[in-house]
Design a protein around this motif. Structure first.
Motif, short mmCIF file in Angstrom:
data_model
loop_
_atom_site.label_atom_id
_atom_site.label_comp_id
_atom_site.label_asym_id
_atom_site.label_seq_id
_atom_site.Cartn_x
_atom_site.Cartn_y
_atom_site.Cartn_z
N ALA A 259 66.42 7.17 49.92
CA ALA A 259 67.17 5.94 49.61
C ALA A 259 68.56 6.15 49.02
N MET A 260 68.65 7.35 48.20
CA MET A 260 69.89 7.70 48.03
C MET A 260 70.81 8.30 48.93
N VAL A 261 70.17 8.87 49.96
CA VAL A 261 71.02 9.47 50.88
C VAL A 261 71.60 8.15 52.07
N LEU A 262 70.64 7.22 52.08
CA LEU A 262 71.09 6.21 52.92
C LEU A 262 71.91 5.09 52.34
N PHE A 263 71.79 5.01 50.81
CA PHE A 263 72.75 4.16 50.10
C PHE A 263 73.39 5.09 49.03
N PRO A 264 74.46 5.70 49.26
CA PRO A 264 75.28 6.79 48.19
C PRO A 264 75.66 5.82 47.04
N ARG A 265 76.12 4.55 47.14
CA ARG A 265 76.67 3.73 46.19
C ARG A 265 75.28 3.52 44.89
N LEU A 266 74.27 3.59 45.69
CA LEU A 266 73.00 3.33 44.34
C LEU A 266 72.93 4.62 43.82
N LYS A 267 72.95 5.88 44.34
CA LYS A 267 72.85 7.01 43.76
C LYS A 267 73.94 7.12 42.79
N GLU A 268 75.23 6.70 42.87
CA GLU A 268 76.07 6.58 41.83
C GLU A 268 75.94 5.88 40.60
N ARG A 269 75.06 4.90 40.66
CA ARG A 269 74.52 3.74 39.85
C ARG A 269 73.15 3.79 39.51
N VAL A 270 72.50 5.03 39.50
CA VAL A 270 70.97 5.03 39.41
C VAL A 270 70.45 4.59 38.07
N ASN A 271 71.24 4.82 37.19
CA ASN A 271 71.03 4.49 35.79
C ASN A 271 71.50 3.21 35.19
N GLN A 272 72.10 2.31 36.09
CA GLN A 272 72.92 1.21 35.67
C GLN A 272 72.01 -0.13 35.90
N LYS A 273 71.98 -0.91 35.09
CA LYS A 273 71.16 -2.36 35.16
C LYS A 273 71.73 -3.05 36.47
N ALA A 274 70.66 -3.49 37.24
CA ALA A 274 71.05 -3.93 38.47
C ALA A 274 71.76 -5.19 38.38
N GLY A 275 71.62 -6.03 37.22
CA GLY A 275 72.43 -7.34 37.05
C GLY A 275 73.91 -7.02 37.00
N THR A 276 74.41 -5.79 36.76
CA THR A 276 75.94 -5.49 36.64
C THR A 276 76.59 -4.82 38.06
N LEU A 277 75.48 -4.85 38.97
CA LEU A 277 76.01 -4.27 40.36
C LEU A 277 76.73 -5.34 41.08
N SER A 278 77.85 -5.09 41.93
CA SER A 278 78.36 -5.98 42.79
C SER A 278 77.37 -6.72 43.68
N GLY A 279 77.78 -7.75 44.43
CA GLY A 279 77.12 -8.58 45.36
C GLY A 279 76.46 -7.37 46.42
N GLY A 280 77.36 -6.64 47.08
CA GLY A 280 77.16 -5.76 47.92
C GLY A 280 76.26 -4.77 47.60
N GLU A 281 76.38 -4.22 46.43
CA GLU A 281 75.51 -3.07 45.91
C GLU A 281 74.11 -3.69 45.55
N GLN A 282 73.98 -4.95 45.11
CA GLN A 282 72.61 -5.67 44.97
C GLN A 282 71.96 -5.95 46.47
N GLN A 283 72.57 -6.02 47.24
CA GLN A 283 71.93 -6.32 48.70
C GLN A 283 71.52 -4.99 49.12
#
Length: 235
Positions: A117-141
């Motif tokens: 998943a981290m390879v497929l979605f590098p943005r998620l790897k950068e934010r792995v310990n971030q609260k999901a509610g603080t992500l942008s709309g695209g990152e949440q998708q």
């Protein structure tokens, strides 16, 4: 892989699906397009077991789904990235992904899929310990899709993955969808952006007021006059 036959689904007294039938072959991307209120999300929710059809059958590799719970259907190999993403906002990206694997107990497999998943979605790897509610709309998708993949499904249901996203992010999401499919994932895609949906799909269905009114290959639907006028914004 999936066969939906003559499904009728109600919301209270509202007859939402009126004899809907469709099928999905293994390895395909099949898209279901239509306007708001056509019954697209209802179709996915019925397949997933979140709604019970009053009539009709749903078969997944020959197994009847209409009598099973949503949890049992996930365990059979169907998972969904829902409309509106519905990530757990107070949980981290990692915790959301782990929730996607709630039906599994193969720790090594889960670890491997987290890495994928981290390879497929590098943005998620950068934010792995971030609260999901603080992500942008695209990152949440991206997180919603990755969470659905953590169930290691055989069939992935995607409900409006482009909703509310900027054009550049829409292109990124659909590129990822094509990539996931190229790795062997079968996908049933509900999407209001018919142009993008038909650009990645193999086949499609057009749903109007709970009934399938058109079906064909993606190329056939792209040149169909009714589809071009009603859903592609062409004259």
């Amino acid at each position: 892989m999936l066969e939906v036959q003559d499904i009728h689904t109600y919301y209270g007294n509202i007859h939402a699906l009126k004899g809907t039938s469709l099928y999905v072959e293994e390895g395909e991307i099949v898209t279901l397009i239509g306007s708001n209120g056509a019954g697209k999300t209802t179709t996915l929710r019925t397949i997933q077991g979140l709604l019970r059809p009053s009539q009709g059958t749903i078969r997944f590799n020959g197994q009847a789904l209409e009598v099973l719970s949503a949890e049992a259907i996930v365990r059979l190999g169907i998972s969904q990235s829902p409309e509106g993403r519905l990530v757990f906002p107070r949980m981290t990206v990692l915790e959301n992904l782990e929730m996607g694997a709630f039906s599994r107990n193969d720790r090594l497999g889960i670890k491997s899929d987290l890495e994928r998943a981290m390879v497929l979605f590098p943005r998620l790897k950068e934010r792995v310990n971030q609260k999901a509610g603080t992500l942008s709309g695209g990152e949440q998708q991206m997180l919603a899709i990755a969470r659905a993949l953590m169930a290691r499904p055989r069939l992935l249901l995607l409900d409006e993955p482009s909703m509310g996203l900027a054009p550049l992010l829409v292109s990124q999401i659909f590129s990822i969808i094509k990539d996931i499919n190229s790795q062997g994932m079968t996908i049933l895609l509900v999407e209001q952006n018919a142009r993008m949906a038909l650009s990645v799909a193999h086949r499609g269905y057009v749903l109007q007021t709970g009934q399938i009114v058109l079906t064909g290959t993606a190329k056939e639907l792209q040149v169909n006059e009714t589809v071009r006028k009603a859903y592609l914004g062409e004259n």
